[in-house]
Enzyme design. Structure first.
Site, mmCIF file in Angstrom:
data_model
loop_
_atom_site.group_PDB
_atom_site.id
_atom_site.type_symbol
_atom_site.label_atom_id
_atom_site.label_comp_id
_atom_site.label_asym_id
_atom_site.label_seq_id
_atom_site.Cartn_x
_atom_site.Cartn_y
_atom_site.Cartn_z
ATOM 1 N N LYS A 47 -7.991 1.336 -5.314
ATOM 2 C CA LYS A 47 -9.253 0.969 -4.677
ATOM 3 C C LYS A 47 -10.381 1.912 -5.087
ATOM 4 O O LYS A 47 -10.169 3.106 -5.232
ATOM 5 C CB LYS A 47 -9.110 1.010 -3.155
ATOM 6 N N ASP A 57 0.857 -1.179 0.000
ATOM 7 C CA ASP A 57 0.000 0.000 0.000
ATOM 8 C C ASP A 57 0.894 1.231 0.000
ATOM 9 O O ASP A 57 1.804 1.334 0.831
ATOM 10 C CB ASP A 57 -0.895 0.021 1.237
#
Length: 157
Positions: free
Chosen positions: A81, A24
């Site tokens: 996302k 991430d």
């Protein structure tokens, strides 16, 4: 169903990424560090979702300029996302050219009932049992021919 050569290559790549580290990241510098450290892919985030929720904000898709910057900086796959049910966020990510989209339960849901109709997209969606449900039976809306899983399930303790 959309099964052109690019889609088939990306689905095959997702299979090859299984077991690899997907980091991430919130900026290009972090993405470059992840790539140099051997990450298989990066997931572009606005901020860490837990921090956003703690501050009382809405966790949503990363800003377009951050995603573009990350994509221009690294040569490994870039994922991003979209909020559950927010098909426009997914359309934007598809137009940007991300390698995979994650309709994510860690972001603030845009729709509490409906998920994105993945069959309408040309980019593969990923699903990750380790960040969501502990088994595929509990997430049938995500296990469609449009979804691939580059991460193996991990136990929930």
């Amino acid at each position: 169903m959309f099964l052109d050569e690019t889609f088939r290559v990306k689905v095959g790549l997702a299979e090859m990424l299984k077991g690899g580290v997907i980091m991430d990241v919130t900026n290009a510098e972090q993405a470059l560090i992840a790539e140099k450290a051997g990450a298989a892919a990066v997931m572009a985030l606005e901020r860490v979702p837990a921090d956003i929720r703690k501050e009382g904000g809405v966790a949503r898709m990363a800003p377009i300029n951050k995603i573009r910057e990350i994509m221009q900086t690294v040569s490994i796959p870039v994922m991003a996302k979209a909020r559950i049910g927010h098909f426009m966020e997914a359309r934007i990510l598809e137009a940007l050219g991300v390698d995979y989209i994650d309709e994510s339960e860690v972001l603030t849901p845009a729709d509490e009932v409906h998920h994105i109709a993945k069959r309408d997209f040309k980019v593969p969606f990923v699903w990750n049992l380790s960040s969501g449900s502990p088994n595929t039976a509990s997430c049938p809306c995500r296990t469609s021919p449009r979804a691939v899983s580059p991460r193996p399930p991990t136990p929930h303790w």
